[in-house]
Write a protein that holds these residues in place. Structure first.
Motif, mmCIF file in Angstrom:
data_model
loop_
_atom_site.group_PDB
_atom_site.id
_atom_site.type_symbol
_atom_site.label_atom_id
_atom_site.label_comp_id
_atom_site.label_asym_id
_atom_site.label_seq_id
_atom_site.Cartn_x
_atom_site.Cartn_y
_atom_site.Cartn_z
ATOM 1 N N LEU A 45 14.558 7.081 28.166
ATOM 2 C CA LEU A 45 14.826 7.895 29.351
ATOM 3 C C LEU A 45 13.738 8.934 29.576
ATOM 4 O O LEU A 45 13.268 9.139 30.702
ATOM 5 C CB LEU A 45 16.194 8.571 29.219
ATOM 6 C CG LEU A 45 17.422 7.659 29.178
ATOM 7 C CD1 LEU A 45 18.693 8.484 29.102
ATOM 8 C CD2 LEU A 45 17.458 6.745 30.395
ATOM 9 N N VAL A 46 13.306 9.611 28.499
ATOM 10 C CA VAL A 46 12.272 10.649 28.623
ATOM 11 C C VAL A 46 10.935 10.030 29.023
ATOM 12 O O VAL A 46 10.235 10.537 29.909
ATOM 13 C CB VAL A 46 12.131 11.444 27.307
ATOM 14 C CG1 VAL A 46 10.948 12.421 27.386
ATOM 15 C CG2 VAL A 46 13.411 12.220 27.019
ATOM 16 N N ASN A 47 10.552 8.925 28.379
ATOM 17 C CA ASN A 47 9.292 8.267 28.721
ATOM 18 C C ASN A 47 9.308 7.731 30.152
ATOM 19 O O ASN A 47 8.281 7.746 30.844
ATOM 20 C CB ASN A 47 8.996 7.126 27.750
ATOM 21 C CG ASN A 47 8.526 7.629 26.394
ATOM 22 O OD1 ASN A 47 8.171 8.798 26.245
ATOM 23 N ND2 ASN A 47 8.532 6.763 25.401
ATOM 24 N N LYS A 48 10.471 7.247 30.580
ATOM 25 C CA LYS A 48 10.594 6.754 31.956
ATOM 26 C C LYS A 48 10.353 7.894 32.943
ATOM 27 O O LYS A 48 9.677 7.714 33.959
ATOM 28 C CB LYS A 48 11.979 6.144 32.165
ATOM 29 C CG LYS A 48 12.178 5.506 33.537
ATOM 30 C CD LYS A 48 11.293 4.295 33.715
ATOM 31 C CE LYS A 48 11.550 3.605 35.057
ATOM 32 N NZ LYS A 48 10.646 2.477 35.279
ATOM 33 N N ALA A 49 10.894 9.079 32.637
ATOM 34 C CA ALA A 49 10.686 10.235 33.512
ATOM 35 C C ALA A 49 9.215 10.640 33.555
ATOM 36 O O ALA A 49 8.657 10.921 34.623
ATOM 37 C CB ALA A 49 11.541 11.407 33.032
ATOM 38 N N LEU A 50 8.556 10.640 32.386
ATOM 39 C CA LEU A 50 7.144 11.039 32.323
ATOM 40 C C LEU A 50 6.240 10.050 33.051
ATOM 41 O O LEU A 50 5.372 10.437 33.836
ATOM 42 C CB LEU A 50 6.696 11.164 30.860
ATOM 43 C CG LEU A 50 7.229 12.352 30.066
ATOM 44 C CD1 LEU A 50 6.839 12.212 28.602
ATOM 45 C CD2 LEU A 50 6.680 13.662 30.633
ATOM 46 N N PHE A 242 7.540 19.445 32.949
ATOM 47 C CA PHE A 242 6.749 18.312 32.497
ATOM 48 C C PHE A 242 6.274 18.518 31.058
ATOM 49 O O PHE A 242 6.383 17.614 30.216
ATOM 50 C CB PHE A 242 5.531 18.092 33.397
ATOM 51 C CG PHE A 242 4.537 17.123 32.821
ATOM 52 C CD1 PHE A 242 4.766 15.759 32.892
ATOM 53 C CD2 PHE A 242 3.388 17.571 32.171
ATOM 54 C CE1 PHE A 242 3.862 14.854 32.337
ATOM 55 C CE2 PHE A 242 2.486 16.680 31.622
ATOM 56 C CZ PHE A 242 2.718 15.319 31.700
ATOM 57 N N VAL A 243 5.748 19.718 30.755
ATOM 58 C CA VAL A 243 5.249 20.006 29.400
ATOM 59 C C VAL A 243 6.392 19.909 28.394
ATOM 60 O O VAL A 243 6.228 19.364 27.290
ATOM 61 C CB VAL A 243 4.592 21.399 29.343
ATOM 62 C CG1 VAL A 243 4.226 21.775 27.907
ATOM 63 C CG2 VAL A 243 3.348 21.431 30.226
ATOM 64 N N PHE A 244 7.560 20.416 28.769
ATOM 65 C CA PHE A 244 8.724 20.352 27.879
ATOM 66 C C PHE A 244 9.092 18.898 27.584
ATOM 67 O O PHE A 244 9.336 18.526 26.432
ATOM 68 C CB PHE A 244 9.910 21.074 28.515
ATOM 69 C CG PHE A 244 11.191 20.915 27.749
ATOM 70 C CD1 PHE A 244 11.412 21.639 26.585
ATOM 71 C CD2 PHE A 244 12.170 20.027 28.181
ATOM 72 C CE1 PHE A 244 12.600 21.481 25.864
ATOM 73 C CE2 PHE A 244 13.349 19.867 27.467
ATOM 74 C CZ PHE A 244 13.561 20.605 26.306
ATOM 75 N N LEU A 248 8.953 16.918 24.121
ATOM 76 C CA LEU A 248 10.196 16.261 23.689
ATOM 77 C C LEU A 248 9.941 14.798 23.368
ATOM 78 O O LEU A 248 10.473 14.264 22.385
ATOM 79 C CB LEU A 248 11.254 16.392 24.786
ATOM 80 C CG LEU A 248 12.628 15.762 24.485
ATOM 81 C CD1 LEU A 248 13.257 16.401 23.261
ATOM 82 C CD2 LEU A 248 13.542 15.899 25.700
ATOM 83 N N SER A 249 9.099 14.142 24.170
ATOM 84 C CA SER A 249 8.756 12.742 23.908
ATOM 85 C C SER A 249 8.009 12.611 22.582
ATOM 86 O O SER A 249 8.240 11.661 21.827
ATOM 87 C CB SER A 249 7.897 12.181 25.039
ATOM 88 O OG SER A 249 7.475 10.865 24.755
#
Length: 340
Positions: A45-50, A242-244, A248-249
């Motif tokens: 989910l996090v990588n998809k957002a990035l 974005f940095v957060f 997190l990723s």
């Protein structure tokens, strides 16, 4: 048999130890699988957002960040005596090979495939990791599985074929990357299981030296392909959210690698892969409701449900098998104690 209780032969001692092991490792086995499933769910989910929502153009740079986080966390933990793994010597690269090469291939292909496909289709195509892992465990580790396990794996793959056949957003580059990622993931799981056995390295040593050996070559690839330059000129570095999510990723990248090793250690590479498949189905269901990139079709929905049924069937068979193994081991131990 009083003499045997105080002076068992080595063969008898070896036979007794494995019988008791399943009962002791039952809780870690379940918890490690849940830990792995949670970490794998979150990082997708996090990588998809990035890579999609923010359109971050540098998946290799993100992989470097995850390797750097792994090295930093494990090294600090070693300095503070929280964990232990051996200091470097010239025999370690030989002991690890070919894990470092598989490791970086898994990272790059996984991050690249995430940005090329919708979440549901990404998770469908990832199912092909399961038969590949099954095949490699038979070839490399010499494992044998009953017919019921093969049927469960076939159901997962069949469901993936049905679901993928109705995909209206075909992307050749994305399909290529995700199938490469399937191969690397299967090989990584099986070889990690094999390399964790030697006492010289252990699970922390495998994680640390894998990251150390591959962070520099990966950085060179990032520079040579322009991936690093695109990352440094990315416009959202001043965006706190974005940095957060980037940091997190990186943290989740470490946790995913650690949880994968734990799950493979307490279970098997195939079980770890099936846990990931069940997790991916839940992501596919979420992708139907949110994200906006899922194109609904009845065949796709039916295929996803067949995949889930096969995964749950595998889980049931595995847990039932472990339970019978534990009960059998307890009965054998009780019989030995009564004789002694």
């Amino acid at each position: 048999m009083p003499a045997m209780s105080s002076g068992q032969s080595p063969g008898q001692a070896a036979e007794g130890a494995p019988a008791a092991a399943p009962a002791v490792s039952a809780v870690p086995r379940v918890l490690s699988a849940l830990f792995y499933g949670t970490c794998s769910f979150l990082i997708v989910l996090v990588n998809k957002a990035l890579l999609s929502a923010y359109r971050f153009p540098s998946p290799i740079f993100l992989g470097i960040g995850q390797m750097a986080a792994t090295i930093l966390i494990l090294y600090i933990s070693k300095l503070n005596k929280i964990i232990h793994f051996p200091d470097f010597d010239k025999s370690i690269p030989v002991k690890l090979f070919p894990l470092p090469l598989i490791y970086v291939g898994n990272h790059i292909s996984g991050l690249s495939s995430t940005s090329k496909l919708s979440l549901p289709m990404f998770t469908v195509l990832r199912k092909f990791t399961i038969p590949l892992t099954l095949l490699l465990e038979i070839i490399i580790l010499g494992k044998r599985y009953p017919l019921s396990i093969f049927i469960s794996v076939f159901a997962i793959v069949l469901g993936a074929f049905i679901a993928a056949g109705s995909d209206l957003s075909f992307n050749l580059e994305g399909y290529t990357f995700v199938l490469l990622n399937d191969i690397f993931t299967a090989a990584n799981g099986v070889y990690t299981k094999q390399k964790m056995d030697p006492k010289e390295l252990g699970k922390y040593g495998v994680l640390f030296y894998n990251a150390c050996f591959m962070v520099v070559p990966t950085a060179i690839i990032s520079f040579s392909t322009g991936d690093f330059q695109q990352a440094t000129h990315f416009q959202h570095w001043t965006n706190f959210l974005f940095v957060f999510q980037f940091l997190l990723s990186c943290l989740l990248g470490f946790l995913l690698m650690y949880s994968t090793v734990l799950c493979s250690h307490y279970n098997s590479a195939l079980t770890t892969t099936v846990v990931g498949a069940i997790k991916n189905i839940s992501i596919a269901y979420i992708g139907m409701l949110i994200g906006g990139d899922y194109i609904f079709s009845m065949l796709n929905f039916i295929g996803l449900n067949i995949c889930m049924a096969g995964g749950l069937r595998y889980s049931f068979l595995t847990l039932r098998g472990k339970s019978k193994s534990t009960q059998s081991g307890d009965e054998e131990n009780a019989l030995l104690e009564s004789k002694c």
